[in-house]
Design an enzyme around this catalytic site. Structure first.
Site: not given
Length: 469
Positions: A138, A252
Site C-alpha cells: 500500500e 487483500e
C-alpha cells in the site's frame, strides 16, 4: 490465499495451529504477510564499520513452517530495515514498521539479491519459482514515505523487479500492492515504457472503502458490492492496457478495514463472502482474505477473543462464522452453472454431485425477512439432499460467549465450550418429495445443499422464491 499479520508471528505455535485448521477446510495454498525484512526478523544489519550483514535464520524458520504445512509464501517485500532506511519514518501499527526508501539503492539491490539467492539455494528454483514476490504494501497510503509517492515507489519497484530477475528470470514479481485499487493503469504504463518486468498486478479493496477513494465518485456503494465493483474496475483496466493478459491478484480484501464485532466476528460474513465469491468469480486469479487468524498485532496485543479482528479464528483457537462460511463454500463444485437466481450459486463437482449455496444477506445492523426457497430437481435419481446451515444460531460461538458473560480471558474449560459452540452442526439429510424440497434461510444465513450423484444423467435444478424477498 490468505493474509496474516506480520512475518515474525509465523513462528508461534498458535499461528501454525490456526494455519492447519484453515488449511483443513479451505486447502489454502498461499499466505501473505507484512514485514519479512523488518528488524524483528533480523535480516539486515550493519557492522561497526558500516558493512551490510545478512542473517536469514528467522526467514528460514518462517518459510519452513509454511511449507511444512503445505502452504507457499506470497512474499511481500517489506518493510525497510532501520539501518538501511534513508530516514527514521515509521507507520502507526503497534510494531512501528519503517516505511522510508532505502538510503542507498545499491545496498537495497544487494539485499534483494542475497535474499533471492539464499531462497533458491535453500528451497530450489523449481519451488521458489512457484512463489510470488510482491514489492511493498500500500505505497499510496502511510506505508510508504517516499516523495513523490508514486514515482518514488516506481523507483523501488524497478530496482526490486530487475534485481530479482537478474538472479533468476523464473522468479515472479509484481505490484503495486496499492490500497483502494489505485495506480493500476499508471503502474502498467510505467513498466511498459521503462521496460521493467512485471508478472502480475496486485491491489486491495475493503467493503467499507468509499466510492470517493476507489472510483472518485460521490455515489454510495453497498458493502456487499464494493469489493467486486473494484475488481471489475481493475480487471477492465488491465484488459485495456498494453498487457491485457497480466494476471490480477487481489492481495487483500475483507468486509471492513477496521474492527467491528458485528461484521468480522458475526454470521454476517457468511452471506457477505458468498456474495463476493459469486460476483468476483472469473475476474481475478487469486483473492487473499485478510486474515486467516487473529494471531495478529497491528493494534497491539490481542486483549479479548472477540474484538472484530480480521481473522477466521479468534484467540484461543475459536473458529468464527467466517471460518465456517469458507468451510461451506469450499465444498462447492468446480463447474458453475451460468443461470442462477439471486443469492444462489449452483455448481457441479467432478463426481457429478450438484452443490448449491443459498444465502439471505442483510446490511449490517438490519435484518431481512425469512427467505423461503422451493427447490426442484429434475433428471436425477437423487432421493435426498444434505443440508448445512450457518446462521446466528448455528456455527456461531458469539451466543455462547455472551452467555458466559463475555470473559476477557476465557478459562481452558470455557475455550472448550466455545470451540464446541463454534462448530457447524452435522449435515441434515432431507428427503426430496417428488424431486422437491422447501428450504427456509434466516437473515444472515448461508446454506449449503448437496445432491449426491446417483445416475449419469445430468440433474437440472430450479429454485422458486416466496414471501418477502
Amino acid at each position: 490465499m490468505f493474509g496474516s499479520g506480520r512475518a515474525i508471528l509465523a513462528l508461534r505455535a498458535s499461528y501454525r495451529d490456526d494455519l492447519r485448521s484453515v488449511r483443513a477446510v479451505t486447502a489454502i495454498g498461499y499466505v501473505r504477510f507484512h514485514g519479512i525484512l523488518d528488524d524483528d526478523v533480523g535480516v539486515y544489519s550493519e557492522s561497526p564499520t558500516g558493512e551490510p550483514v545478512y542473517n536469514f535464520s528467522y526467514v528460514d524458520q518462517v518459510y519452513d513452517g509454511l511449507l511444512a504445512n503445505g502452504v507457499r509464501p506470497f512474499v511481500e517485500l517489506s518493510f525497510m530495515p532501520r539501518q538501511l532506511a534513508s530516514r527514521d519514518v515509521t507507520q502507526s501499527f503497534w510494531y512501528h514498521p519503517v516505511v522510508a526508501p532505502p538510503k542507498d539503492y545499491r545496498r537495497w539491490d544487494a539485499l534483494i539479491t542475497a535474499l533471492a539467492r539464499h531462497l533458491i539455494e535453500r528451497y530450489g528454483i523449481d519451488e521458489v519459482s512457484r512463489w510470488y514476490f510482491e514489492v511493498w504494501n500500500e505505497p499510496n497510503l502511510d506505508f510508504w514515505a517516499g516523495r513523490p509517492k508514486q514515482s518514488s515507489y516506481f523507483a523501488l519497484y524497478d530496482h526490486t523487479a530487475r534485481t530479482l530477475k537478474s538472479v533468476d528470470g523464473r522468479l515472479r514479481v509484481g505490484g503495486p500492492a496499492t490500497a483502494q485499487a489505485a495506480w493500476i493503469p499508471a503502474f502498467i504504463r510505467h513498466c511498459r515504457q521503462a521496460h521493467v518486468p512485471v508478472d502480475f498486478v496486485s491491489t486491495h479493496v475493503y467493503g467499507d472503502d468509499t466510492a470517493k477513494d476507489v472510483f472518485h465518485t460521490a455515489e454510495r456503494i453497498a458493502r456487499n458490492r464494493m469489493v467486486c465493483r473494484a475488481v471489475q474496475k481493475v480487471h477492465a483496466e488491465i484488459e485495456a492496457s498494453p498487457v491485457p493478459s497480466l494476471p490480477l491478484i487481489w492481495s487483500e480484501f475483507n468486509a471492513s478495514w477496521s474492527n467491528h464485532t458485528e461484521i468480522t466476528d458475526a454470521p454476517y460474513m457468511g452471506p457477505w463472502l458468498a456474495e463476493t465469491v459469486s460476483q468476483c468469480d472469473g475476474l481475478v486469479q487469486d483473492m487473499s482474505y485478510w486474515t486467516f487468524s487473529d494471531v495478529f498485532e497491528e493494534q497491539g496485543v490481542v486483549k479479548t477473543p472477540f474484538y472484530g479482528g480480521f481473522g477466521l479464528i479468534a484467540a484461543g483457537g475459536i473458529p468464527k462464522p467466517a471460518f465456517n462460511a469458507f468451510a461451506l463454500l469450499h465444498q462447492l463444485g468446480e463447474r458453475r452453472f451460468v443461470t442462477e437466481p439471486a443469492e444462489t450459486l449452483v455448481t457441479r463437482r467432478a463426481d457429478g454431485s450438484i452443490v448449491l449455496a443459498l444465502w439471505n444477506y442483510a446490511d449490517v445492523g438490519s435484518s431481512s425477512p425469512l427467505r423461503r426457497v422451493a427447490l426442484t430437481v429434475a433428471h436425477s435419481d437423487a432421493r435426498s439432499a444434505s443440508v448445512q446451515l450457518l446462521d446466528p444460531g448455528h456455527g456461531n460461538a458469539g451466543v455462547a460467549y455472551r452467555g458466559m458473560g463475555s470473559p476477557r480471558y476465557p478459562t481452558s474449560g470455557q475455550l472448550t465450550q466455545l470451540r464446541a459452540a463454534a462448530a457447524l452442526p452435522a449435515p441434515l439429510v432431507r428427503p426430496l418429495d417428488h424431486g422437491s424440497l422447501d428450504l427456509d434461510i434466516p437473515s444472515d444465513g448461508l446454506m449449503l445443499v448437496t445432491l449426491a450423484a446417483q445416475a449419469p444423467a445430468a440433474a437440472q435444478v430450479r429454485t422458486g422464491r416466496e414471501a418477502g424477498r
